[in-house]
Design a protein around this motif. Structure first.
Motif, PDB file in Angstrom:
ATOM      1  N   GLY A  77       0.839  -1.202   0.000  1.00 47.75           N
ATOM      2  CA  GLY A  77       0.000   0.000   0.000  1.00 47.75           C
ATOM      3  C   GLY A  77       0.870   1.246   0.000  1.00 47.75           C
ATOM      4  O   GLY A  77       2.063   1.178  -0.298  1.00 47.75           O
ATOM      5  N   GLY A  78       0.299   2.372   0.341  1.00 51.43           N
ATOM      6  CA  GLY A  78       1.037   3.631   0.270  1.00 51.43           C
ATOM      7  C   GLY A  78       1.336   3.959  -1.185  1.00 51.43           C
ATOM      8  O   GLY A  78       0.614   3.533  -2.097  1.00 51.43           O
ATOM      9  N   GLU A  79       2.420   4.682  -1.410  1.00 50.81           N
ATOM     10  CA  GLU A  79       2.763   5.069  -2.782  1.00 50.81           C
ATOM     11  C   GLU A  79       3.518   3.934  -3.475  1.00 50.81           C
ATOM     12  O   GLU A  79       4.412   3.333  -2.874  1.00 50.81           O
ATOM     13  N   THR A  80       3.185   3.689  -4.729  1.00 50.44           N
ATOM     14  CA  THR A  80       3.911   2.689  -5.511  1.00 50.44           C
ATOM     15  C   THR A  80       4.613   3.402  -6.657  1.00 50.44           C
ATOM     16  O   THR A  80       3.959   3.982  -7.524  1.00 50.44           O
ATOM     17  N   HIS A  81       5.946   3.368  -6.622  1.00 50.03           N
ATOM     18  CA  HIS A  81       6.737   3.998  -7.696  1.00 50.03           C
ATOM     19  C   HIS A  81       7.332   2.897  -8.563  1.00 50.03           C
ATOM     20  O   HIS A  81       7.539   1.774  -8.094  1.00 50.03           O
ATOM     21  N   VAL A  82       7.637   3.228  -9.804  1.00 49.33           N
ATOM     22  CA  VAL A  82       8.272   2.243 -10.672  1.00 49.33           C
ATOM     23  C   VAL A  82       9.288   2.942 -11.582  1.00 49.33           C
ATOM     24  O   VAL A  82       9.070   4.068 -12.028  1.00 49.33           O
ATOM     25  N   PHE A  83      10.400   2.258 -11.786  1.00 46.33           N
ATOM     26  CA  PHE A  83      11.383   2.703 -12.778  1.00 46.33           C
ATOM     27  C   PHE A  83      11.765   1.509 -13.631  1.00 46.33           C
ATOM     28  O   PHE A  83      12.010   0.410 -13.111  1.00 46.33           O
ATOM     29  N   SER A  84      11.850   1.726 -14.930  1.00 50.31           N
ATOM     30  CA  SER A  84      12.390   0.698 -15.810  1.00 50.31           C
ATOM     31  C   SER A  84      13.250   1.382 -16.875  1.00 50.31           C
ATOM     32  O   SER A  84      12.894   2.453 -17.368  1.00 50.31           O
ATOM     33  N   PRO A  85      14.375   0.769 -17.250  1.00 48.31           N
ATOM     34  CA  PRO A  85      15.203   1.363 -18.315  1.00 48.31           C
ATOM     35  C   PRO A  85      14.429   1.485 -19.620  1.00 48.31           C
ATOM     36  O   PRO A  85      14.692   2.382 -20.422  1.00 48.31           O
ATOM     37  N   ALA A  86      13.460   0.587 -19.838  1.00 44.70           N
ATOM     38  CA  ALA A  86      12.605   0.672 -21.032  1.00 44.70           C
ATOM     39  C   ALA A  86      11.344  -0.140 -20.759  1.00 44.70           C
ATOM     40  O   ALA A  86      11.434  -1.336 -20.482  1.00 44.70           O
ATOM     41  N   TYR A  87      10.198   0.520 -20.803  1.00 46.60           N
ATOM     42  CA  TYR A  87       8.933  -0.178 -20.537  1.00 46.60           C
ATOM     43  C   TYR A  87       8.458  -0.892 -21.798  1.00 46.60           C
ATOM     44  O   TYR A  87       8.560  -0.346 -22.905  1.00 46.60           O
ATOM     45  N   ARG A  88       7.931  -2.088 -21.616  1.00 41.36           N
ATOM     46  CA  ARG A  88       7.263  -2.787 -22.721  1.00 41.36           C
ATOM     47  C   ARG A  88       5.862  -2.217 -22.850  1.00 41.36           C
ATOM     48  O   ARG A  88       5.203  -1.971 -21.833  1.00 41.36           O
ATOM     49  N   PRO A  89       5.373  -2.012 -24.080  1.00 49.55           N
ATOM     50  CA  PRO A  89       4.033  -1.433 -24.224  1.00 49.55           C
ATOM     51  C   PRO A  89       2.952  -2.239 -23.489  1.00 49.55           C
ATOM     52  O   PRO A  89       2.094  -1.667 -22.816  1.00 49.55           O
ATOM     53  N   ASP A  90       2.992  -3.563 -23.576  1.00 51.62           N
ATOM     54  CA  ASP A  90       1.946  -4.358 -22.911  1.00 51.62           C
ATOM     55  C   ASP A  90       2.052  -4.246 -21.387  1.00 51.62           C
ATOM     56  O   ASP A  90       1.034  -4.146 -20.687  1.00 51.62           O
ATOM     57  N   GLU A  91       3.276  -4.223 -20.887  1.00 53.53           N
ATOM     58  CA  GLU A  91       3.430  -4.128 -19.430  1.00 53.53           C
ATOM     59  C   GLU A  91       3.090  -2.730 -18.907  1.00 53.53           C
ATOM     60  O   GLU A  91       2.616  -2.588 -17.782  1.00 53.53           O
ATOM     61  N   PHE A  92       3.324  -1.740 -19.741  1.00 45.52           N
ATOM     62  CA  PHE A  92       2.994  -0.375 -19.308  1.00 45.52           C
ATOM     63  C   PHE A  92       1.501  -0.268 -18.996  1.00 45.52           C
ATOM     64  O   PHE A  92       1.106   0.329 -17.985  1.00 45.52           O
ATOM     65  N   GLU A  93       0.682  -0.881 -19.855  1.00 42.58           N
ATOM     66  CA  GLU A  93      -0.773  -0.863 -19.633  1.00 42.58           C
ATOM     67  C   GLU A  93      -1.107  -1.488 -18.284  1.00 42.58           C
ATOM     68  O   GLU A  93      -1.952  -0.995 -17.538  1.00 42.58           O
ATOM     69  N   VAL A  94      -0.465  -2.608 -17.976  1.00 45.38           N
ATOM     70  CA  VAL A  94      -0.739  -3.298 -16.705  1.00 45.38           C
ATOM     71  C   VAL A  94      -0.257  -2.438 -15.533  1.00 45.38           C
ATOM     72  O   VAL A  94      -0.922  -2.319 -14.497  1.00 45.38           O
ATOM     73  N   LEU A  95       0.893  -1.806 -15.730  1.00 42.82           N
ATOM     74  CA  LEU A  95       1.457  -0.970 -14.661  1.00 42.82           C
ATOM     75  C   LEU A  95       0.527   0.185 -14.281  1.00 42.82           C
ATOM     76  O   LEU A  95       0.522   0.627 -13.133  1.00 42.82           O
ATOM     77  N   LEU A  96      -0.233   0.646 -15.254  1.00 45.81           N
ATOM     78  CA  LEU A  96      -1.154   1.756 -14.952  1.00 45.81           C
ATOM     79  C   LEU A  96      -2.129   1.374 -13.835  1.00 45.81           C
ATOM     80  O   LEU A  96      -2.631   2.226 -13.113  1.00 45.81           O
ATOM     81  N   ARG A  97      -2.354   0.073 -13.674  1.00 51.75           N
ATOM     82  CA  ARG A  97      -3.260  -0.385 -12.609  1.00 51.75           C
ATOM     83  C   ARG A  97      -2.590  -0.302 -11.239  1.00 51.75           C
ATOM     84  O   ARG A  97      -3.248  -0.176 -10.228  1.00 51.75           O
ATOM     85  N   TYR A  98      -1.270  -0.454 -11.209  1.00 50.20           N
ATOM     86  CA  TYR A  98      -0.605  -0.658  -9.921  1.00 50.20           C
ATOM     87  C   TYR A  98       0.266   0.513  -9.459  1.00 50.20           C
ATOM     88  O   TYR A  98       0.439   0.702  -8.251  1.00 50.20           O
ATOM     89  N   ALA A  99       0.872   1.228 -10.387  1.00 49.89           N
ATOM     90  CA  ALA A  99       1.869   2.241  -9.987  1.00 49.89           C
ATOM     91  C   ALA A  99       1.254   3.638  -9.949  1.00 49.89           C
ATOM     92  O   ALA A  99       0.348   3.955 -10.732  1.00 49.89           O
ATOM     93  N   ASP A 100       1.767   4.456  -9.024  1.00 50.61           N
ATOM     94  CA  ASP A 100       1.324   5.851  -8.923  1.00 50.61           C
ATOM     95  C   ASP A 100       2.328   6.799  -9.569  1.00 50.61           C
ATOM     96  O   ASP A 100       1.960   7.826 -10.112  1.00 50.61           O
ATOM     97  N   ASP A 101       3.599   6.445  -9.494  1.00 46.96           N
ATOM     98  CA  ASP A 101       4.670   7.314 -10.008  1.00 46.96           C
ATOM     99  C   ASP A 101       5.523   6.534 -10.997  1.00 46.96           C
ATOM    100  O   ASP A 101       6.081   5.499 -10.642  1.00 46.96           O
TER     101      ASP A 101
END
Ligand SMILES: Cc1ncc(COP(=O)(O)O)c(C=O)c1O
Length: 377
Positions: A77-101
């Motif tokens: 819980g709390g804030e969920t941040h994410v960093f990736s050197p390069a996001y995959r388009p399909d994973e980016f969509e999924v990340l929108l559900r989980y990450a705040d930053d």
């Protein structure tokens, strides 16, 4: 020597709640005194049964991709941040559900994804590379090394991106003191400081060894306060190691002792499978009640039971002779261990055990053949 529960099958990771809380209290104090927010970098430690406890002290988590982001979102819980050197388009969509930053690594990634992230109500940042190496020994952990892919250099920074950004991020340190942060900040501010006013946050990454006894926490607090006052930004730190530094052990047993110019103890734990940083970094992990090779009466080389000739943990000495069945306890084993284990050679994974503040050892998870087989086909 720590008290061991002999009914537990070795090897196992033993995380000590009391030692963890000691670290968390230090981090909470730093956050309160400096006014920054501290996130757990899950890459170092993802023992999610401890997340409700850690959540009482830290503001959230940071992730390296979809799975860690989901784990942080669901279990911490709390804030969920994410960093990736390069996001995959399909994973980016999924990340929108989980990450705040979302922190992006390059101007191209910002152009590709920032508007979508913004439209979904997310905060957007760019990782920059201050090109300031402050570490010697560990070149593979130096994001400022020549040719590094990590972070946008000043040369590649494009001010036209600023309307798409809420913050900047850098991560350059590894097991370092506040003095290295001070040096890095000077380089960062010279190259990127002029872009900070108007932004909402600055993330100083991980690698701050804040909970180490000789860490200069007063300096860290001063640096963070100055950044907040000078630029009007919220400051984040995202340590992994410091959260669980010296808070865990790996408990193993001697299986056999062989001789080849020296005494070699084959353990039921493996550097290659259970503590790969020993080979990757490389480093010699601490062993309780031991000395350097030759320092005490009996010296042994500790090695794993796999086929890898180099599955060697290090040379240690003891006051007494070691025998089959003796316990060997490695220290500082909560960080970058459980998250990096593998089943090479079909090695069983170490169990995960928590020692509560009351002193009870609770088996959290054990693994078996299914865990090995389920990753193969
Ligand atoms: C972007 C980023 N943040 C945080 C961390 C955590 O670093 P540490 O565990 O050394 O504190 C790392 C480690 O590699 C990282 O790459």
């Amino acid at each position: 020597m720590i008290e061991l529960d002999r009914s537990l099958r070795t090897p196992y990771f033993l995380v000590d709640e009391g030692l963890l809380v000691r670290n968390l209290e230090i981090l909470q104090d730093v956050a309160e005194q400096s006014g920054c927010k501290i996130l757990l970098a899950q890459k170092a430690f993802s023992m999610f049964s401890c997340y409700p406890l850690i959540r009482r002290y830290l503001a959230g988590t940071t992730a390296s991709g979809v799975y860690e982001a989901r784990l942080g979102h669901e279990e911490f819980g709390g804030e969920t941040h994410v960093f990736s050197p390069a996001y995959r388009p399909d994973e980016f969509e999924v990340l929108l559900r989980y990450a705040d930053d979302f922190v992006f690594n390059s101007p191209a990634q910002v152009r590709k994804y920032a508007e979508k992230a913004r439209a979904a109500g997310k905060s957007v940042g760019l990782r920059v590379n201050p090109e300031c190496s402050t570490q010697e020994g560990h070149a593979i952990y130096d994001p400022c090394a020549p040719g590094s892919r990590l972070g946008t250099t000043a040369e590649n920074f494009d001010p036209a991106l600023l309307p798409l950004l809420d913050g900047l991020h850098f991560h350059t340190l590894c097991e370092q003191g506040a003095d290295a942060l001070e040096t890095t900040l000077a380089a960062f501010e010279e190259k990127f400081g002029r872009w900070l006013p108007g932004l909402k946050w600055l993330n100083l990454g991980g690698g701050h060894h804040i909970t180490r006894d000789d860490y200069d926490r007063a300096l860290l607090i001063r640096l963070v306060r100055r950044l907040r006052e000078t630029y009007g930004v919220e400051v984040y730190l995202e340590p992994g190691e410091a959260v669980v530094l010296n808070a865990g052990f790996l408990v193993s047993q001697v299986l056999e002792i062989v001789h080849n110019g020296m005494d070699i103890a084959i353990l039921d734990t493996s550097a290659a499978c259970h503590m790969p940083d020993v080979l990757e970094m490389p480093y010699r992990p601490p062993v309780l009640d031991s000395g350097e090779a030759g320092e005490k009466a009996h010296t042994y080389r500790f090695a794993g039971p796999t086929c890898l000739a180099g599955d060697v943990i290090g040379d240690y000495s003891f006051d007494r002779l070691l025998r089959e069945g003796d316990f060997v306890v490695f220290g500082d084993m909560a960080l970058y261990t459980m998250v990096k284990t593998n089943t090479f050679n079909g090695m069983p994974l170490p169990s995960i055990v928590l020692r509560t503040r009351e002193g009870a050892c609770r088996l959290i998870r054990s693994f078996d053949y299914v865990d090995f087989k389920s990753r193969l086909s």
